[in-house]
Design a protein around this motif. Structure first.
Motif, PDB file in Angstrom:
ATOM      1  N   VAL A 220      39.755  36.830  45.919  1.00 19.70           N
ATOM      2  CA  VAL A 220      40.325  36.204  44.728  1.00 19.70           C
ATOM      3  C   VAL A 220      39.481  35.021  44.286  1.00 19.70           C
ATOM      4  O   VAL A 220      39.217  34.843  43.079  1.00 19.70           O
ATOM      5  N   LEU A 221      39.043  34.203  45.232  1.00 21.09           N
ATOM      6  CA  LEU A 221      38.196  33.062  44.873  1.00 21.09           C
ATOM      7  C   LEU A 221      36.899  33.521  44.223  1.00 21.09           C
ATOM      8  O   LEU A 221      36.428  32.922  43.245  1.00 21.09           O
ATOM      9  N   THR A 222      36.320  34.604  44.732  1.00 16.38           N
ATOM     10  CA  THR A 222      35.085  35.132  44.143  1.00 16.38           C
ATOM     11  C   THR A 222      35.328  35.625  42.725  1.00 16.38           C
ATOM     12  O   THR A 222      34.539  35.354  41.809  1.00 16.38           O
ATOM     13  N   ALA A 223      36.438  36.344  42.533  1.00 19.28           N
ATOM     14  CA  ALA A 223      36.747  36.867  41.200  1.00 19.28           C
ATOM     15  C   ALA A 223      37.002  35.733  40.205  1.00 19.28           C
ATOM     16  O   ALA A 223      36.521  35.777  39.055  1.00 19.28           O
ATOM     17  N   GLU A 224      37.742  34.704  40.627  1.00 20.66           N
ATOM     18  CA  GLU A 224      38.033  33.598  39.716  1.00 20.66           C
ATOM     19  C   GLU A 224      36.782  32.775  39.421  1.00 20.66           C
ATOM     20  O   GLU A 224      36.613  32.247  38.312  1.00 20.66           O
ATOM     21  N   ARG A 225      35.879  32.684  40.375  1.00 25.74           N
ATOM     22  CA  ARG A 225      34.621  31.975  40.133  1.00 25.74           C
ATOM     23  C   ARG A 225      33.799  32.702  39.072  1.00 25.74           C
ATOM     24  O   ARG A 225      33.208  32.068  38.186  1.00 25.74           O
ATOM     25  N   ARG A 226      33.780  34.024  39.156  1.00 23.56           N
ATOM     26  CA  ARG A 226      33.049  34.797  38.151  1.00 23.56           C
ATOM     27  C   ARG A 226      33.667  34.615  36.772  1.00 23.56           C
ATOM     28  O   ARG A 226      32.954  34.516  35.768  1.00 23.56           O
ATOM     29  N   ARG A 227      34.998  34.583  36.702  1.00 21.26           N
ATOM     30  CA  ARG A 227      35.657  34.376  35.412  1.00 21.26           C
ATOM     31  C   ARG A 227      35.338  32.975  34.865  1.00 21.26           C
ATOM     32  O   ARG A 227      35.128  32.813  33.663  1.00 21.26           O
ATOM     33  N   ARG A 228      35.309  31.980  35.740  1.00 22.34           N
ATOM     34  CA  ARG A 228      35.006  30.618  35.292  1.00 22.34           C
ATOM     35  C   ARG A 228      33.588  30.533  34.749  1.00 22.34           C
ATOM     36  O   ARG A 228      33.342  29.931  33.702  1.00 22.34           O
ATOM     37  N   ILE A 229      32.641  31.175  35.470  1.00 24.39           N
ATOM     38  CA  ILE A 229      31.243  31.153  35.020  1.00 24.39           C
ATOM     39  C   ILE A 229      31.094  31.877  33.688  1.00 24.39           C
ATOM     40  O   ILE A 229      30.297  31.468  32.828  1.00 24.39           O
ATOM     41  N   ALA A 230      31.900  32.947  33.495  1.00 24.48           N
ATOM     42  CA  ALA A 230      31.805  33.726  32.256  1.00 24.48           C
ATOM     43  C   ALA A 230      32.560  33.077  31.102  1.00 24.48           C
ATOM     44  O   ALA A 230      32.535  33.586  29.978  1.00 24.48           O
ATOM     45  N   GLY A 231      33.217  31.937  31.376  1.00 25.14           N
ATOM     46  CA  GLY A 231      33.933  31.252  30.303  1.00 25.14           C
ATOM     47  C   GLY A 231      35.295  31.842  30.008  1.00 25.14           C
ATOM     48  O   GLY A 231      35.873  31.585  28.945  1.00 25.14           O
ATOM     49  N   LEU A 232      35.847  32.623  30.931  1.00 24.69           N
ATOM     50  CA  LEU A 232      37.155  33.235  30.749  1.00 24.69           C
ATOM     51  C   LEU A 232      38.226  32.392  31.437  1.00 24.69           C
ATOM     52  O   LEU A 232      37.934  31.623  32.355  1.00 24.69           O
ATOM     53  N   PRO A 233      39.483  32.535  30.991  1.00 29.64           N
ATOM     54  CA  PRO A 233      40.561  31.826  31.688  1.00 29.64           C
ATOM     55  C   PRO A 233      40.614  32.250  33.155  1.00 29.64           C
ATOM     56  O   PRO A 233      40.440  33.423  33.469  1.00 29.64           O
ATOM     57  N   TYR A 234      40.843  31.286  34.030  1.00 29.49           N
ATOM     58  CA  TYR A 234      40.842  31.599  35.448  1.00 29.49           C
ATOM     59  C   TYR A 234      41.965  30.838  36.143  1.00 29.49           C
ATOM     60  O   TYR A 234      42.482  29.850  35.621  1.00 29.49           O
ATOM     61  N   LYS A 235      42.340  31.336  37.310  1.00 31.88           N
ATOM     62  CA  LYS A 235      43.420  30.716  38.072  1.00 31.88           C
ATOM     63  C   LYS A 235      42.882  29.496  38.816  1.00 31.88           C
ATOM     64  O   LYS A 235      41.829  29.563  39.436  1.00 31.88           O
TER      65      LYS A 235
END
Length: 425
Positions: A220-235
């Motif tokens: 989950v941390l890896t997935a949310e990090r990718r979303r943060r880097i991509a500029g998407l909403p993240y947990k």
């Protein structure tokens, strides 16, 4: 406002009056209990019931049966329950794959029986090693599923008709293999029996819980990090940790209870392992996304370049292989294969478990954990009624009522999503 909540919304998840309307699935929730409650309320309002009805129903079942018999929640009964649901649960995971396509497979009970017969005949009559016999039984299941898939996908015969013919035909082959013997007993000490008679010492159960929680947290941390880097909403980290804590409650509690009896059973681990793997395949791989796409609209999927026929054939192959594994589990639990193996209520219970667990009959919606949740519901009902010494007829009537409620909730959920979509247009 923090980066985690860049997408603004009011307490009901409504969009700002000025500015473009955003997809509600992209709304980020505030990193607080109130924010999570807002997200839950928004999902329920949009018809996304998720696993909430199943979990509530499971809790109610436990409360009712425990109040009527204090042995229901005993470690021994719960341990027996986990072993009992493994066979039909594995069959249910295959059913879910087919339901995601918007199709049905009526042959899984007969395939389970056929594979059980092949296993017993090869291991007992022909003296094969039990591991080789298990491999042959799984291969037979795969071949049967591929045959069904090819007839359905390439020849255009409806899946209902193909698998109905399979239900009758493979049951006939099963009876032929068994010959004049109504039952073939298997060894009580070999690999076949080991599948449902093996229990792990407590330290193994705690180790598996630790590994599961660490892997979940890292993924989950890896997935949310990718979303943060991509500029998407993240947990935010707080929400990720809270979700991990919630996951730990049933895992720790379950292992603690099972360790009070004999330990975590191998059969249940096999079942849960297949559920987890199938869930990852469906959510994280291109193949899984194609399965959902074909179930949502086969024509749209075909125009998008998806090989619809290949997806359909592979899904039926997977479903029959899992049915064969379920048949092997039935032999392991009963120490025998008989002419009635897989020919009883297994088919209906597998389909019922999938629907009760939250998989839609209309295709394109559902997940692998429906097998686990639905299996636990039906297993709990069966176990509770057995403790109360009620007749099988009562179990069927209660299961029918629960299934009907699940289908009604699914229909209401679909209507709510359509209404919510029109309102947001």
């Amino acid at each position: 406002m923090s980066q985690q909540t860049h997408v603004s919304h009011d307490a009901d998840g409504a969009q700002p009056q000025n500015g473009p309307r955003r997809d509600p699935r992209l709304l980020a929730t505030a990193a607080s209990p109130s924010g999570w409650l807002q997200a839950l309320r928004r999902n329920l309002k949009g018809g996304e019931l998720g696993a909430v009805p199943v979990i509530v129903g499971l809790l109610l079942i436990a409360i009712v049966f425990q109040s009527m018999n204090d042995r229901f929640l005993s470690p021994q009964n719960l341990s027996n329950l986990t072993v009992q649901i493994a066979a039909v649960g594995l069959m249910t995971t295959g059913v879910i794959m087919v339901l995601l396509l918007g199709e049905i497979d009526l042959s899984i009970g007969s395939v389970a029986g056929l594979s059980a017969g092949v296993l017993a005949v090869l291991a007992v009559r022909h003296g094969w090693s039990e591991w080789a016999a298990i491999g042959a039984a799984l291969t037979i299941g795969l071949l049967v599923g591929l045959i069904h898939g090819v007839i359905f996908a390439k020849m255009g015969v409806p899946a209902f008709v193909v698998t109905l013919a399979g239900l009758l035909g493979w049951q006939g082959v099963h009876l032929y293999l068994m010959g004049g013997d109504g039952s073939i007993n298997t060894s009580a000490n070999g690999p076949i029996a080991m599948l449902t008679q093996t229990y792990f010492v407590p330290v193994v159960g705690w180790f598996l819980v630790g590994v599961a929680l660490v892997l979940y947290l890292l993924s989950v941390l890896t997935a949310e990090r990718r979303r943060r880097i991509a500029g998407l909403p993240y947990k935010p980290l707080s929400e990720v940790l809270f979700r991990t804590f919630l996951l730990s409650l049933p895992l720790v509690g379950g292992v603690w209870i099972l360790n009070q009896f004999k330990g975590v059973p191998l059969a249940f681990l096999i079942f849960v392992g297949f559920v987890v793997v199938l869930d990852l395949v469906l959510r994280k791989t291109r193949y899984g996304r194609m399965v959902y796409a074909v179930g949502g609209s086969s024509e749209a999927a075909r125009r998008a370049g998806i090989n619809v026929d290949l997806i359909r054939i592979s899904v039926f192959g997977i479903a029959s292989t899992l049915a064969a594994l379920g048949g092997i589990m039935l032999v392991s639990r009963n120490f025998a294969a008989s002419v009635s193996t897989g020919g009883g209520a297994e088919l209906m219970m597998a389909i019922a478990a999938a629907v009760i667990g939250g998989t839609s009959l209309f295709g394109g919606r559902g997940n692998a954990y429906s097998a686990l949740l639905g299996g636990l519901v039906l297993g709990a009902i069966t176990s509770g009624l057995l403790l109360l010494q009620m007749d099988t007829s009562v179990r069927f009537m209660i299961t029918a009522a629960v299934l009907l409620i699940a289908v009604v909730l699914d229909a209401v959920s679909r209507r709510g999503r359509k209404t919510h979509a029109r309102g947001g247009a």
